[in-house]
Design a protein around this motif. Structure first.
Motif, mmCIF file in Angstrom:
data_model
loop_
_atom_site.group_PDB
_atom_site.id
_atom_site.type_symbol
_atom_site.label_atom_id
_atom_site.label_comp_id
_atom_site.label_asym_id
_atom_site.label_seq_id
_atom_site.Cartn_x
_atom_site.Cartn_y
_atom_site.Cartn_z
ATOM 1 N N LYS A 51 -25.511 54.518 47.361
ATOM 2 C CA LYS A 51 -26.263 53.578 46.524
ATOM 3 C C LYS A 51 -25.419 52.325 46.237
ATOM 4 N N LYS A 52 -24.146 52.519 45.953
ATOM 5 C CA LYS A 52 -23.270 51.369 45.681
ATOM 6 C C LYS A 52 -23.141 50.478 46.915
ATOM 7 N N VAL A 53 -22.992 51.089 48.077
ATOM 8 C CA VAL A 53 -22.893 50.312 49.313
ATOM 9 C C VAL A 53 -24.192 49.555 49.559
ATOM 10 N N ALA A 54 -25.320 50.260 49.419
ATOM 11 C CA ALA A 54 -26.618 49.630 49.670
ATOM 12 C C ALA A 54 -26.869 48.472 48.715
ATOM 13 N N GLU A 55 -26.519 48.639 47.444
ATOM 14 C CA GLU A 55 -26.753 47.563 46.486
ATOM 15 C C GLU A 55 -25.857 46.353 46.771
ATOM 16 N N ALA A 56 -24.632 46.609 47.226
ATOM 17 C CA ALA A 56 -23.752 45.496 47.597
ATOM 18 C C ALA A 56 -24.330 44.739 48.795
ATOM 19 N N VAL A 57 -24.809 45.489 49.789
ATOM 20 C CA VAL A 57 -25.386 44.866 50.982
ATOM 21 C C VAL A 57 -26.694 44.159 50.640
ATOM 22 N N MET A 58 -27.516 44.778 49.784
ATOM 23 C CA MET A 58 -28.781 44.142 49.388
ATOM 24 C C MET A 58 -28.528 42.825 48.651
ATOM 25 N N GLY A 59 -27.453 42.773 47.866
ATOM 26 C CA GLY A 59 -27.102 41.528 47.195
ATOM 27 C C GLY A 59 -26.799 40.433 48.199
ATOM 28 N N LEU A 60 -26.065 40.795 49.264
ATOM 29 C CA LEU A 60 -25.737 39.828 50.312
ATOM 30 C C LEU A 60 -26.990 39.415 51.083
ATOM 31 N N LEU A 61 -27.863 40.388 51.349
ATOM 32 C CA LEU A 61 -29.115 40.097 52.059
ATOM 33 C C LEU A 61 -30.010 39.169 51.231
ATOM 34 N N ALA A 62 -30.063 39.419 49.920
ATOM 35 C CA ALA A 62 -30.873 38.565 49.040
ATOM 36 C C ALA A 62 -30.334 37.135 49.044
ATOM 37 N N GLU A 63 -29.013 37.001 48.941
ATOM 38 C CA GLU A 63 -28.416 35.664 48.966
ATOM 39 C C GLU A 63 -28.677 34.970 50.304
ATOM 40 N N GLY A 64 -28.739 35.747 51.368
ATOM 41 C CA GLY A 64 -29.024 35.183 52.673
ATOM 42 C C GLY A 64 -30.421 34.601 52.773
ATOM 43 N N LEU A 65 -31.313 35.018 51.872
ATOM 44 C CA LEU A 65 -32.672 34.473 51.806
ATOM 45 C C LEU A 65 -32.780 33.347 50.783
ATOM 46 N N GLY A 66 -31.652 33.022 50.143
ATOM 47 C CA GLY A 66 -31.669 31.993 49.106
ATOM 48 C C GLY A 66 -32.080 32.522 47.751
ATOM 49 N N LEU A 67 -32.042 33.833 47.568
ATOM 50 C CA LEU A 67 -32.394 34.467 46.300
ATOM 51 C C LEU A 67 -31.131 34.826 45.537
ATOM 52 N N GLY A 68 -31.284 35.200 44.285
ATOM 53 C CA GLY A 68 -30.139 35.663 43.511
ATOM 54 C C GLY A 68 -29.663 37.007 44.021
ATOM 55 N N ALA A 69 -28.365 37.281 43.872
ATOM 56 C CA ALA A 69 -27.792 38.524 44.385
ATOM 57 C C ALA A 69 -28.437 39.758 43.771
ATOM 58 N N GLY A 70 -28.955 39.656 42.539
ATOM 59 C CA GLY A 70 -29.541 40.806 41.865
ATOM 60 C C GLY A 70 -31.038 40.972 42.075
#
Length: 358
Positions: A178-197
């Motif tokens: 879960k910690k790994v996925a949330e870290a990666v999801m934060g990066l993926l969100a930022e890659g779309l121009g969204l906030g990390a959370g």
């Protein structure tokens, strides 16, 4: 099939024996049952067709100091590959090794020890079975699975229901994955121009399913598959595996072998994330070859999906990503439609995406 062969009866007999393919392998069979044999069109291209060195490898060791660079790497991998492997992901090697060892220990138990967990009922908290889609697929695949719905499901797993031989490791792995996925999801969100959370706020890591696959030795690996070609339905998938190869990923028109790296975790994009990203990120086909090694291939998969659907009951591309120049390319869909599409058939690729594309 030969005259007089009753496939339905043979499948039922195998299922009710609760022996699994590991049990068949341990019996020393030299020919696989006929219902495991795949059609020629599936078997004709099972070999790797690519000379590519592999999926992108991303080092997360400097996730804070080099964040813009890592965001760009992950964005590009998610857009062009749909798969990438993350190193220095924060999970101790001892945890990785213990988790693989515990799932291997479960599958190597005597048949009678595993049989008490064997059940075929979708949505159960804990379920051990061979081929989740055994009765829905056209041909069975050479793998067994232990599944635990560890959070936010109609009947989530209780820790005491997880087999004792791997209980501690499954619970601990849920926390690490879960910690790994949330870290990666934060990066993926930022890659779309969204906030990390943003993805965490949308509960994209709250519904999780743990699956511990075992691909035992197969005496006729050229006649069957470990798992047939498919895309994952959810947000992202985190994969941990031992060092026995078998995973293949489709890239363009080619299939390439994925070499597991020590300490590495493989991440792939699911259909749901392709939809909500309005096609910016791509889910891609992948499959597993039947195992020709004497040692079993062990893979531990954690599927992530959202827990809380929008109040309207519908989901669609995120409004923040839409502009007049980039309108939605997928229509709204419901959780019921999402679930029926997955559980109403065997594994396949992008069938929901194809249905809702505008």
């Amino acid at each position: 099939m030969e005259v007089g062969y009753d496939r339905v009866q043979e499948v039922k007999k195998f299922d009710e024996s609760k022996i699994g393919v590991k049990g068949l392998s341990d019996l020393g069979i030299t020919e696989i049952p006929k219902f495991f044999v795949h059609p020629p069109e599936t078997l004709s291209n099972l070999k790797s067709s690519s000379n590519c060195t592999g999926i992108p490898i991303i080092d997360l060791s400097n996730i804070n100091s080099d964040r813009p660079k890592i965001v760009e790497q992950i964005r590009d991998a998610a857009k062009t590959w749909g798969f990438f492997q993350v190193l220095n992901n924060g999970v101790p090697n001892t945890v990785l090794e213990d988790t693989i060892g515990a799932i291997k220990a479960f599958h190597e138990q005597p048949v009678e020890a595993k049989a008490k967990h064997y059940i075929r009922e979708e949505g159960r908290g804990v379920m051990y079975t061979s081929n989740n889609d055994l009765y829905r697929s056209k041909a069975a695949c050479w793998h067994d699975s232990l599944q635990a719905r560890v959070w936010m499901s109609p009947e989530p797993a209780k820790a005491e229901d997880i087999p004792a031989v791997c209980r501690r490791e499954v619970v601990e792995w849920d926390d690490h994955a879960k910690k790994v996925a949330e870290a990666v999801m934060g990066l993926l969100a930022e890659g779309l121009g969204l906030g990390a959370g943003k993805f965490k706020e949308l509960t994209f890591s709250d519904a999780r399913v743990f699956v511990g696959h075992c691909y035992p030795y197969c005496p006729q690996p050229d006649l069957t598959a470990g798992i047939t070609s498919h895309t994952d339905p959810g947000i992202v998938t985190v994969l941990l595996q031992n060092q026995i190869q078998g995973l293949q990923v489709r890239h363009g028109e080619e299939w390439l072998d994925v070499k597991p790296l020590p300490g590495g975790l493989i991440i792939n994009i699911g259909d749901f994330l392709q939809i909500v990203s309005n096609g910016e990120y791509r889910s891609v086909q992948h499959r597993v070859l039947a195992n020709s090694n004497n040692d079993p291939r062990i893979s531990i998969v954690m599927f992530f999906n959202l827990a809380k659907w929008k109040g309207s009951g519908y989901y669609s591309p995120l409004p923040e990503l839409l502009t007049p120049q980039k309108p939605a390319i997928y229509r709204d869909f419901t959780m019921q439609e999402f679930n029926q599409n997955f559980y109403g058939k065997g594994l396949d690729s992008k069938s929901l995406i194809d249905k809702i594309k505008l």
